[in-house]
Design a protein around this motif. Structure first.
Motif, mmCIF file in Angstrom:
data_model
loop_
_atom_site.group_PDB
_atom_site.id
_atom_site.type_symbol
_atom_site.label_atom_id
_atom_site.label_comp_id
_atom_site.label_asym_id
_atom_site.label_seq_id
_atom_site.Cartn_x
_atom_site.Cartn_y
_atom_site.Cartn_z
ATOM 1 N N TYR A 1 105.840 -20.307 18.162
ATOM 2 C CA TYR A 1 106.839 -20.224 17.095
ATOM 3 C C TYR A 1 106.849 -18.842 16.432
ATOM 4 C CZ TYR A 1 109.176 -21.178 12.633
ATOM 5 O OH TYR A 1 110.014 -21.136 11.541
ATOM 6 N N LEU A 2 105.720 -18.122 16.495
ATOM 7 C CA LEU A 2 105.617 -16.817 15.848
ATOM 8 C C LEU A 2 106.376 -15.722 16.598
ATOM 9 C CD1 LEU A 2 101.770 -16.888 15.088
ATOM 10 C CD2 LEU A 2 103.624 -17.189 13.429
ATOM 11 N N LEU A 3 106.815 -16.003 17.817
ATOM 12 C CA LEU A 3 107.354 -14.959 18.690
ATOM 13 C C LEU A 3 108.880 -14.926 18.698
ATOM 14 C CD1 LEU A 3 104.955 -15.560 21.709
ATOM 15 C CD2 LEU A 3 104.781 -13.769 19.971
ATOM 16 N N PRO A 4 109.460 -13.740 18.865
ATOM 17 C CA PRO A 4 110.911 -13.630 19.037
ATOM 18 C C PRO A 4 111.284 -13.868 20.497
ATOM 19 C CG PRO A 4 109.953 -11.440 19.045
ATOM 20 C CD PRO A 4 108.809 -12.411 18.808
ATOM 21 N N GLU A 5 112.535 -14.202 20.742
ATOM 22 C CA GLU A 5 113.015 -14.340 22.119
ATOM 23 C C GLU A 5 113.539 -12.985 22.610
ATOM 24 O OE1 GLU A 5 113.699 -14.803 25.535
ATOM 25 O OE2 GLU A 5 113.258 -16.799 24.726
ATOM 26 N N PRO A 6 112.910 -12.393 23.623
ATOM 27 C CA PRO A 6 113.326 -11.059 24.080
ATOM 28 C C PRO A 6 114.547 -11.054 24.995
ATOM 29 C CG PRO A 6 110.964 -11.465 24.470
ATOM 30 C CD PRO A 6 111.619 -12.786 24.201
ATOM 31 N N LYS A 7 114.945 -12.179 25.514
ATOM 32 C CA LYS A 7 116.034 -12.217 26.494
ATOM 33 C C LYS A 7 117.306 -11.562 25.954
ATOM 34 C CE LYS A 7 119.157 -15.458 28.800
ATOM 35 N NZ LYS A 7 119.575 -16.880 28.929
ATOM 36 N N GLY A 8 117.846 -10.634 26.742
ATOM 37 C CA GLY A 8 119.123 -10.020 26.408
ATOM 38 C C GLY A 8 119.075 -8.963 25.326
ATOM 39 N N LYS A 9 117.887 -8.601 24.844
ATOM 40 C CA LYS A 9 117.765 -7.614 23.782
ATOM 41 C C LYS A 9 117.092 -6.348 24.309
ATOM 42 C CE LYS A 9 117.344 -11.058 20.075
ATOM 43 N NZ LYS A 9 116.479 -11.580 18.978
ATOM 44 N N THR A 10 117.477 -5.196 23.737
ATOM 45 C CA THR A 10 116.816 -3.950 24.099
ATOM 46 C C THR A 10 115.433 -3.909 23.461
ATOM 47 O OG1 THR A 10 117.576 -2.675 22.195
ATOM 48 C CG2 THR A 10 119.065 -2.803 24.103
ATOM 49 N N LEU A 11 114.584 -3.037 23.980
ATOM 50 C CA LEU A 11 113.248 -2.890 23.406
ATOM 51 C C LEU A 11 113.324 -2.412 21.962
ATOM 52 C CD1 LEU A 11 111.370 -1.220 26.419
ATOM 53 C CD2 LEU A 11 111.419 -3.633 25.778
ATOM 54 N N GLU A 12 114.329 -1.607 21.653
ATOM 55 C CA GLU A 12 114.478 -1.086 20.298
ATOM 56 C C GLU A 12 114.942 -2.179 19.333
ATOM 57 O OE1 GLU A 12 113.516 1.654 22.830
ATOM 58 O OE2 GLU A 12 115.462 0.665 23.129
ATOM 59 N N GLU A 13 115.805 -3.071 19.803
ATOM 60 C CA GLU A 13 116.220 -4.196 18.961
ATOM 61 C C GLU A 13 115.037 -5.111 18.652
ATOM 62 O OE1 GLU A 13 120.812 -5.292 20.056
ATOM 63 O OE2 GLU A 13 119.332 -5.604 21.646
ATOM 64 N N LEU A 14 114.194 -5.331 19.644
ATOM 65 C CA LEU A 14 113.060 -6.231 19.462
ATOM 66 C C LEU A 14 112.026 -5.678 18.484
ATOM 67 C CD1 LEU A 14 112.671 -7.308 23.176
ATOM 68 C CD2 LEU A 14 113.121 -8.853 21.263
ATOM 69 N N SER A 15 111.866 -4.349 18.488
ATOM 70 C CA SER A 15 110.838 -3.737 17.630
ATOM 71 C C SER A 15 111.407 -3.205 16.324
ATOM 72 C CB SER A 15 110.141 -2.599 18.381
ATOM 73 O OG SER A 15 111.072 -1.597 18.747
ATOM 74 N N ASN A 16 112.739 -3.305 16.154
ATOM 75 C CA ASN A 16 113.392 -2.789 14.943
ATOM 76 C C ASN A 16 113.074 -1.313 14.712
ATOM 77 O OD1 ASN A 16 114.583 -5.314 14.139
ATOM 78 N ND2 ASN A 16 112.526 -5.980 13.508
ATOM 79 N N GLU A 17 113.090 -0.550 15.797
ATOM 80 C CA GLU A 17 112.716 0.858 15.722
ATOM 81 C C GLU A 17 113.880 1.738 16.164
ATOM 82 O OE1 GLU A 17 109.227 2.585 15.188
ATOM 83 O OE2 GLU A 17 109.563 0.995 13.771
ATOM 84 N N ASP A 18 114.957 1.744 15.409
ATOM 85 C CA ASP A 18 116.088 2.607 15.730
ATOM 86 C C ASP A 18 115.959 3.984 15.072
ATOM 87 O OD1 ASP A 18 117.511 0.914 17.412
ATOM 88 O OD2 ASP A 18 118.384 -0.170 15.717
ATOM 89 N N GLU A 19 115.203 4.064 13.985
ATOM 90 C CA GLU A 19 115.067 5.335 13.257
ATOM 91 C C GLU A 19 113.681 5.914 13.505
ATOM 92 O OE1 GLU A 19 115.999 4.587 9.207
ATOM 93 O OE2 GLU A 19 118.057 3.975 9.621
ATOM 94 N N VAL A 20 113.484 6.428 14.716
ATOM 95 C CA VAL A 20 112.196 7.001 15.109
ATOM 96 C C VAL A 20 112.142 8.492 14.800
ATOM 97 C CG1 VAL A 20 110.712 7.518 17.090
ATOM 98 C CG2 VAL A 20 111.757 5.263 16.865
ATOM 99 N N ILE A 21 113.262 9.174 15.028
ATOM 100 C CA ILE A 21 113.320 10.615 14.783
ATOM 101 C C ILE A 21 113.488 10.860 13.286
ATOM 102 C CG2 ILE A 21 114.612 12.726 15.249
ATOM 103 C CD1 ILE A 21 115.422 11.467 17.942
ATOM 104 N N ILE A 22 112.589 11.630 12.711
ATOM 105 C CA ILE A 22 112.607 11.807 11.257
ATOM 106 C C ILE A 22 112.905 13.241 10.828
ATOM 107 C CG2 ILE A 22 111.085 9.863 10.808
ATOM 108 C CD1 ILE A 22 108.746 11.767 10.640
ATOM 109 N N ALA A 23 112.845 14.183 11.764
ATOM 110 C CA ALA A 23 113.159 15.580 11.397
ATOM 111 C C ALA A 23 113.375 16.418 12.647
ATOM 112 C CB ALA A 23 112.020 16.182 10.574
#
Length: 553
Positions: A531-553
């Motif tokens: 129950y603690l896990l998200p379903e990865p099917k059909g999602k990008t790795l970035e969507e799953l990790s909520n990491e779209d804003e990696v570049i900061i400068a």
């Protein structure tokens, strides 16, 4: 150009590069990645599970003369011998766990020593894969495996020192480090090169080679025992060659894959999100897409250009990231589900003598004799005994284990990871409860036992044994993906150690129902932890990790 517009431009480059990977058609480069990673997993499983058949042979050769004594009584049913028959290592299987001091625990340690090494390798390579890069570490684990496989196959006792069992366990521990390193490295590299549509299938295919490794290990024993049957029939010490050949064959797939692993390119996601070079990542993506059209699984390129930091990216704030419950619960779910799975999976897989007895592939049926209370095992040449055991192990592998892996490959993108994991945990729990509750009767019913056991084995593979490998390769951000997978896998090996060393020695006699109930309870807890896990099917790795804003400068 202002700092804000520079970040926006570089972020757009990153998004374009990843979009090309995520939307790419399934091609030859993808196949190459699966084959190169899969061959390693073939070797991993072969090396891990081949030991369960090797140990009885080692016990027979090195401890048979010491612990086998006495004679068989006159008038055994079916034999009708007129005189006693001396017990020898040629006609009697040694009771190592009963005669050797703390024999059950020594046997469990020898089976679990590789898992202890796995634990170290998964944590170590997981961390180094994020710290140094996927490319720098990929292939090193296979070199460790090759060296330690040779050492295991050639191990011998010291005249005045450590026994063969202690020395073998040392080699197996270091072999385990190499095998353990393969888990986070292969999962991360396959995941980061995969497209979204077939990422789960690609990861499943890599892991499914574990089933092939288990199957081939059984075939190697059968072929070797068949080829040497007459020699073993006349001299049981020839078994010393059989187990060494079986262990040594593990280097063949490893040698075949090591060059391709050492030459695999760095993943574009690591190049951007950890190093900070968007231009190099885009260039590498173009090469990947080009190689996808080259009809060869051996196509490669040498990355002459070294990626350099051109933008500032989020750094390794591991504790800050996982201190947030939304992130920690994913790591907790991955780690605990793998732990729960391996308690029962390894506990059953490395202690199959009970199963072999029930399906009558662990020696001849017991007989009665005048003046003897109960029944006894009659004399049986060890050449036939160990061939019989090898056939039984292969039947178990074919019955549910190997098909389950490939059903998962075929259906993981249709059903998703979580439904397969939920259903697998549930079915295994029910099967183990049935076996525990009905043990006194079902253990006497070969067909009914095989049906329930085969269903459980099938849903181990078409279930949590595969999905616990897939999900950690998808749900963590790039800078922690290898570490997160390594931690999850390492917790799995803690479960394996518990299953083999803590529970395994009790998997006999009247304790069997209790052990099966324990395994069932642990499987049920894995069901709820999913129950603690998200379903990865059909999602990008970035969507799953909520990491779209990696570049900061």
């Amino acid at each position: 150009m202002s700092a804000a517009s520079h970040v926006a431009t570089e972020t757009q480059k990153r998004a374009q590069a990843f979009a090309h990977l995520d939307e790419a058609k399934l091609g030859w480069f993808h196949l190459r990645a699966v084959v190169v990673a899969g061959v390693g997993f073939f070797a991993d499983a072969y090396d891990i599970f081949v030991i369960s058949q090797a140990l009885p042979m080692i016990y027979q050769v090195y401890y048979g003369p010491q612990y086998i004594s006495g004679s068989y009584p006159v008038g055994m049913a079916g034999i009708n011998n007129n005189a006693t028959i001396p017990k020898t290592p040629q006609n009697t299987k040694v009771d190592f766990t009963g005669k050797y001091p703390n024999g059950a625990n020594m046997d469990a340690w020898l089976k679990a020593s590789t898992n202890w090494g796995n634990f170290v390798g998964q944590l170590g390579f997981g961390y180094l894969g994020d710290k140094l890069g996927r490319k720098k570490m990929y292939g090193v684990e296979l070199i460790i495996m090759i060296v330690c496989t040779i050492g295991s196959a050639l191990v011998a006792p010291m005249a005045n020192g450590l026994s063969i069992l202690v020395l073998l366990s040392i080699w197996r521990f270091f072999l385990g480090i190499g095998i353990g390193g393969d888990y986070p490295m292969s999962a991360t590299i396959t995941s980061e090169f995969a497209n979204v549509r077939y990422r789960g299938m690609m990861l499943s295919a890599v892991f499914a080679m574990q089933g092939v490794g288990i199957m081939v290990g059984g075939l190697v024993y059968i072929i070797t025992l068949s080829a040497m049957h007459d020699r073993i029939y006349n001299d049981y010490t020839q078994l010393d060659i059989v187990w060494r050949v079986a262990l040594g064959c593990g280097i063949i797939p490893a040698i075949g894959a090591v060059y391709f692993r050492l030459t695999i390119p760095e993943t574009p996601r690591f190049t951007v999100d950890v190093i900070g070079d968007t231009d190099k990542a885009n260039s590498d993506v173009e090469k990947v897409l080009a190689l996808n059209k080259v009809q060869s699984v051996s196509s490669s390129w040498n990355q002459e250009e070294v990626a350099t930091a051109k933008v500032a990216v989020k750094q390794g704030d591991f504790w800050a990231y996982f201190s947030q419950w939304k992130n920690f619960k994913v790591l907790l779910g991955c780690a605990y589900c793998w732990f729960a799975l391996d308690v029962a999976w390894y506990g059953l897989s490395l202690n199959q003598s009970t199963v072999l007895n029930l399906i009558q592939f662990n020696g001849p049926a017991k007989v009665t004799a005048p003046g003897v209370t109960g029944s006894i095992a009659p004399p049986y040449n060890v050449a036939d005994l160990f061939y019989n055991i090898a056939v039984g192990n292969l039947i178990i592998a074919f019955a549910g284990t190997v098909p389950g892996y490939w059903f998962c490959v075929a259906l993981v993108e249709k059903f998703g990871r979580l439904p397969i994991q939920y259903f697998g945990f549930a079915v295994i729990t029910v099967c183990l409860i049935i076996l525990a509750a009905m043990w006194n009767t079902i253990s006497q019913q070969q067909t009914n036992f095989l049906i329930v056991f085969t269903i459980a084995q099938f849903f181990f593979q078409f279930g949590p044994n595969t999905t616990t490998f897939i999900i950690p390769g998808e749900v963590f951000p790039t800078r922690f993906r290898s570490t997160g997978h390594g931690i999850s896998a390492a917790m799995g090996k803690v479960g394996a150690i518990v299953g083999v060393q803590a529970v395994g020695p009790n998997f006999a006699g009247n304790n069997i129902p209790t052990v099966l109930y324990i395994f069932a309870g642990v499987m049920a807890s894995g069901f709820f932890a999913t129950y603690l896990l998200p379903e990865p099917k059909g999602k990008t790795l970035e969507e799953l990790s909520n990491e779209d804003e990696v570049i900061i400068a």
